[in-house]
Design a protein around this motif. Structure first.
Motif, short mmCIF file in Angstrom:
data_model
loop_
_atom_site.label_atom_id
_atom_site.label_comp_id
_atom_site.label_asym_id
_atom_site.label_seq_id
_atom_site.Cartn_x
_atom_site.Cartn_y
_atom_site.Cartn_z
N UNK A 75 2.99 34.09 -56.07
CA UNK A 75 1.82 34.74 -56.68
C UNK A 75 1.30 33.93 -57.88
N UNK A 76 2.22 33.41 -58.68
CA UNK A 76 1.79 32.62 -59.83
C UNK A 76 1.12 31.33 -59.38
N UNK A 77 1.66 30.70 -58.34
CA UNK A 77 1.09 29.44 -57.85
C UNK A 77 -0.32 29.64 -57.31
N UNK A 78 -0.54 30.73 -56.61
CA UNK A 78 -1.88 31.01 -56.08
C UNK A 78 -2.89 31.10 -57.22
N UNK A 79 -2.56 31.83 -58.25
CA UNK A 79 -3.47 31.97 -59.39
C UNK A 79 -3.72 30.65 -60.09
N UNK A 80 -2.67 29.86 -60.28
CA UNK A 80 -2.82 28.57 -60.95
C UNK A 80 -3.61 27.57 -60.09
N UNK A 81 -3.46 27.68 -58.79
CA UNK A 81 -4.23 26.83 -57.89
C UNK A 81 -5.72 27.21 -57.94
N UNK A 82 -5.99 28.49 -58.02
CA UNK A 82 -7.38 28.97 -58.06
C UNK A 82 -8.12 28.48 -59.31
N UNK A 83 -7.41 28.37 -60.44
CA UNK A 83 -8.07 27.88 -61.65
C UNK A 83 -8.02 26.35 -61.75
N UNK A 84 -7.41 25.71 -60.77
CA UNK A 84 -7.42 24.25 -60.72
C UNK A 84 -6.31 23.55 -61.47
N UNK A 85 -5.24 24.27 -61.82
CA UNK A 85 -4.16 23.66 -62.58
C UNK A 85 -3.08 23.03 -61.72
N UNK A 86 -3.07 23.33 -60.45
CA UNK A 86 -2.10 22.70 -59.56
C UNK A 86 -2.69 22.58 -58.17
N UNK A 87 -2.03 21.76 -57.38
CA UNK A 87 -2.42 21.59 -55.98
C UNK A 87 -1.17 21.51 -55.13
N UNK A 88 -1.31 21.90 -53.90
CA UNK A 88 -0.21 21.79 -52.94
C UNK A 88 -0.47 20.54 -52.11
N UNK A 89 0.59 19.75 -51.95
CA UNK A 89 0.48 18.48 -51.21
C UNK A 89 1.54 18.44 -50.13
N UNK A 90 1.29 17.70 -49.06
CA UNK A 90 2.35 17.52 -48.06
C UNK A 90 3.53 16.76 -48.69
N UNK A 91 4.74 17.13 -48.30
CA UNK A 91 5.95 16.45 -48.77
C UNK A 91 5.94 15.02 -48.24
N UNK A 92 6.33 14.08 -49.05
CA UNK A 92 6.27 12.66 -48.66
C UNK A 92 7.15 12.36 -47.44
N UNK A 93 8.32 12.99 -47.34
CA UNK A 93 9.25 12.69 -46.27
C UNK A 93 9.20 13.69 -45.11
N UNK A 94 8.68 14.86 -45.36
CA UNK A 94 8.67 15.92 -44.34
C UNK A 94 7.31 16.60 -44.34
N UNK A 95 6.46 16.23 -43.40
CA UNK A 95 5.08 16.73 -43.37
C UNK A 95 4.99 18.23 -43.10
N UNK A 96 6.08 18.87 -42.67
CA UNK A 96 6.08 20.32 -42.47
C UNK A 96 6.21 21.07 -43.79
#
Length: 175
Positions: A87-108
């Motif tokens: 829940x915290x990550x969703x809110x922080x992503x919405x205001x532009x403070x973080x992003x989710x990225x694919x893992x470098x070694x495991x694309x899942x």
């Protein structure tokens, strides 16, 4: 005069206190400390609102400032559930403070990373002058020093072996 007789129900340094007229100067130390902490917390919350943050979401930025982490790693670092973290990550992503990225070694898998805006907010918030002013605006420099010394004494007593600060200790201390 057939009114209700008020009887003192509390003691303040050996004298009776009328609960209907008791002001903060008659409160136990623990209640005073709690009230002061709530005042500081309200100021802190208002300060964090400038960045769309709360006292709960700010530590997420601090954890991520060390580098990208999985949601599980963030939750573990904060000692909260993954659901709470999500829940915290969703809110922080919405205001532009973080992003989710694919893992470098495991694309899942995905990792969570701080954005430049998140890092800038974290740096802006961490202004010791502003933070100190929230607590000490009405105190002299000497009083701030005394307060800090007393708070450190309380904290150190909790860290000492057997220093659990239990109810019996609180009662002896008048809190």
């Amino acid at each position: 005069m057939g009114g209700v007789t008020r009887r003192p129900v509390a003691q303040d340094q050996g004298r009776a206190v009328d609960p209907g007229s008791a002001g903060p100067e008659t409160w136990p130390t623990g209640r005073l400390l709690s009230m002061a902490a709530r005042r500081v917390e309200r100021s802190w919350d208002a300060y964090l609102e400038q960045w769309s943050l709360t006292h709960a979401t700010l530590p997420v930025l601090a954890v991520l400032s060390a580098g990208p982490r999985s949601q599980r790693e963030v939750a573990r670092a904060l000692k909260v559930t993954e659901q709470t973290t999500s829940r915290m990550l969703v809110g922080l992503e919405q205001v532009g403070y973080l992003r989710r990225e694919p893992h470098a070694a495991d694309r899942r898998r995905h990792v969570v990373a701080l954005t430049d805006a998140g890092l800038a907010a974290l740096r802006a918030i961490d202004d010791p002058t502003v933070l100190e002013r929230m607590v000490s605006a009405s105190l002299t420099a000497d009083q701030v020093g005394e307060l800090r010394a007393m708070l450190l004494t309380i904290i150190d007593a909790e860290r000492a072996p057997g220093g659990q600060g239990g109810e019996a200790d609180g009662q002896r201390a008048g809190v």
